[in-house]
Design a protein around this motif. Sequence first.
Motif, short mmCIF file in Angstrom:
data_model
loop_
_atom_site.label_atom_id
_atom_site.label_comp_id
_atom_site.label_asym_id
_atom_site.label_seq_id
_atom_site.Cartn_x
_atom_site.Cartn_y
_atom_site.Cartn_z
N ASP A 34 -5.08 -3.95 -3.12
CA ASP A 34 -6.09 -3.09 -3.72
C ASP A 34 -5.64 -2.64 -5.11
O ASP A 34 -4.53 -2.95 -5.56
N MET A 71 -15.59 -0.76 -0.01
CA MET A 71 -15.73 0.64 -0.39
C MET A 71 -16.44 0.79 -1.73
O MET A 71 -16.42 1.86 -2.34
N THR A 128 -17.69 8.41 3.83
CA THR A 128 -16.79 7.25 3.84
C THR A 128 -15.95 7.27 2.57
O THR A 128 -16.41 6.90 1.49
N LYS A 129 -14.76 7.74 2.71
CA LYS A 129 -13.89 7.88 1.53
C LYS A 129 -12.51 7.35 1.85
O LYS A 129 -11.97 7.61 2.93
N GLU A 130 -11.96 6.62 0.90
CA GLU A 130 -10.60 6.12 1.06
C GLU A 130 -9.79 6.77 -0.05
O GLU A 130 -10.17 6.69 -1.22
N GLU A 131 -8.72 7.43 0.31
CA GLU A 131 -7.96 8.18 -0.69
C GLU A 131 -6.47 7.90 -0.54
O GLU A 131 -5.96 7.84 0.57
N ARG A 132 -5.80 7.73 -1.66
CA ARG A 132 -4.34 7.58 -1.64
C ARG A 132 -3.74 8.54 -2.65
O ARG A 132 -4.32 8.75 -3.72
N GLN A 183 0.82 -1.22 0.00
CA GLN A 183 0.00 0.00 0.00
C GLN A 183 0.85 1.27 0.00
O GLN A 183 1.76 1.42 0.80
N GLU A 224 -9.13 7.31 -5.46
CA GLU A 224 -10.20 7.52 -4.50
C GLU A 224 -11.27 6.45 -4.64
O GLU A 224 -11.64 6.08 -5.75
N ARG A 225 -11.72 5.98 -3.52
CA ARG A 225 -12.81 5.01 -3.51
C ARG A 225 -13.76 5.45 -2.41
O ARG A 225 -13.34 5.72 -1.29
N SER A 226 -15.02 5.58 -2.72
CA SER A 226 -15.95 6.07 -1.71
C SER A 226 -17.32 5.45 -1.89
O SER A 226 -17.77 5.20 -3.00
#
Lengths: 201, 414
Positions: free
Chosen positions: B23, B89, B116-120, A148, B109-111
């Motif tokens: 992921d 997500m 509820t948001k997952e961000e890289r 990750q 981004e996945r939301s």
Amino acid sequence: MSVENAPVVDVDEAAIPVEKKMYYRFESNDKKEFRVSELAIQQSETLNRLVEAMGYTSEDVENKPAIAIENIDGKTLKLVFQWCEHHKGEAIPVDDGSVPKIVEIPEFDAKLMDIDNGLLFKLIWAADYLNIVQLLNVSCKKVANMAQGKTPAQLRRVYLLPSDEEDEAAKRAAQEAQDPRAREVEEEFEERKRQGGNSFF
Amino acid sequence: MRLQVSLLDMPELPMSIIMDYCDFPAILNLLKTCHSFRDYIKTHKPLPQITQIGFSNQRNQYICNVSRTEHVFVMIVFDIWHDYCLHPMGGMFKMYYYKMANGCEVVWERSVDLDTKEERKIFLENEDFIEAFSRDLKIILEIQKFPIKDFTFWGGPGLSGGFHKAMQSNIFQAHRISFRNSHQHEIMEYLQHFCPKTLEAIYINCHDDVINGVKKPWMTISEVTKSEQWKGAMRVGMTIPGPYLAPIEDFGHLEKGYVNYRRIGLEHVKVMKEAFLSSNSLTKSFCLMFYECPDQEEIKRFLDPTLQKDRYLYRRPHHPCQIVSIQFMDTNGGYKQFEFSVMDIKNITEPERRSLPPIEVDANRILRGLMEELEDDSGKLEEKKIETPPSTTENPSCLSSVNRFFSRLFYGKQ
């Protein structure tokens, strides 16, 4: 031959039937010996089948030689049996498609797997070889988590992956090792191209 | 810390589990590491199938809320219904490639919802943002199983270059392509990469008043309708009003379609009516929308000389039980429409049945058509039921021939 005391067995007398209180002896490929409870062994499908097939009595366990596990070294086997003892009696997950595959790494497992990547990889191999489903799940999850937020260059370092150039060079070397004439043919071809020949033949 | 062994040396089962837990951004970056890893992914394809992919470099509140002007936005929807627990997500994944002074920033981004948001984020030094987008798209497409269900382009200048680079000379297989706010030349640039055989539907829509900073033009798609992709597609929809989209004949072959002309005339209705009467399809439908129609009264008179109806019904000459319906609708929304469809004669009312106009062909043509069909299905005669049309208003000579034919065929009467 040294005896490892690592798997400290905590036996719940009330919960375990008398005949289950047997401890088997296993030996790693570097001749380290371990004593493992019968209940802990049940976490490994491979070992469980093996001891069932052997049909050892309590006397046999003490008197006969330790069961040799030739593919796994002592350091890795110690981790495997520590994990099995900690999780003994727990249900073994079955992948029937309906069970959620979300895997949380418990605190004990996280600490157990706080090791260098080389040993972690060996632990995965051992879990796969001994068919310990949940240990395989958590250790694979740990390896996946390591990816990750890493760039391709960082991933190469973490997983020891080659670059495209190294990959191609390795493939060429493998081909040449298989067919030593290939290199000569290629050089000959390049030479003819330099000389302006349209056709190799 | 370096390993003694590589991840590539992992046995098959653990490797597959590791890939399951990785992921999408991680797999995308792993694919960039080496040939061997790409080969592994291509063979085992651990990513879920992509059902929809779309991209844009426009600022558009309907698609994405992007504050920076120079960017590429990519939206991917995975088919994860069977494996939802692995993707809590949600199946939608968004990627943003931002142009920076000394490189490019990529945001994944996945939301599920706003909370509820997952961000890289990752910063790629000295990388051009279009190059980064192009390379990622190429990798994504390389590992996909085709055809993909849905492909969407939200338009934007300069983006097609990145797509070309990703596609190279490859032909893409998709069931449906949607173009939004794209000009004809952009549509043509993308369309050439799609396989005409697998393409079932083309949608061209325009929601904004301004495209790429220029006021929305009255578009033409006359080049698009000449393409093999267009000719192969069975469903087409477009909400781009234009004075001259393309000749109406180019829409006649479609199984389903809707099109929005700026202005139509009698010829448009005539052509579509003939296309519906001569087709064999029972599911064909078409919506001809328009804003202006100087010939409106003439059209109504053509459809119904009595000028008493808004719904016009006609028997198909070679299938008298199939009815072509043409319905006029004024939506009060600035546009009107003629809706063409096909229905069984059983599904119309008795008064409508009585008022059907006579069949406009001779009996020989009907008989020829029926004979051809019966020769094809000679083994299924027992199952075949063909209704005789009612005989109130039809051409008597024509129908008597048909009735005699049926009687001989099914009942053995002379």
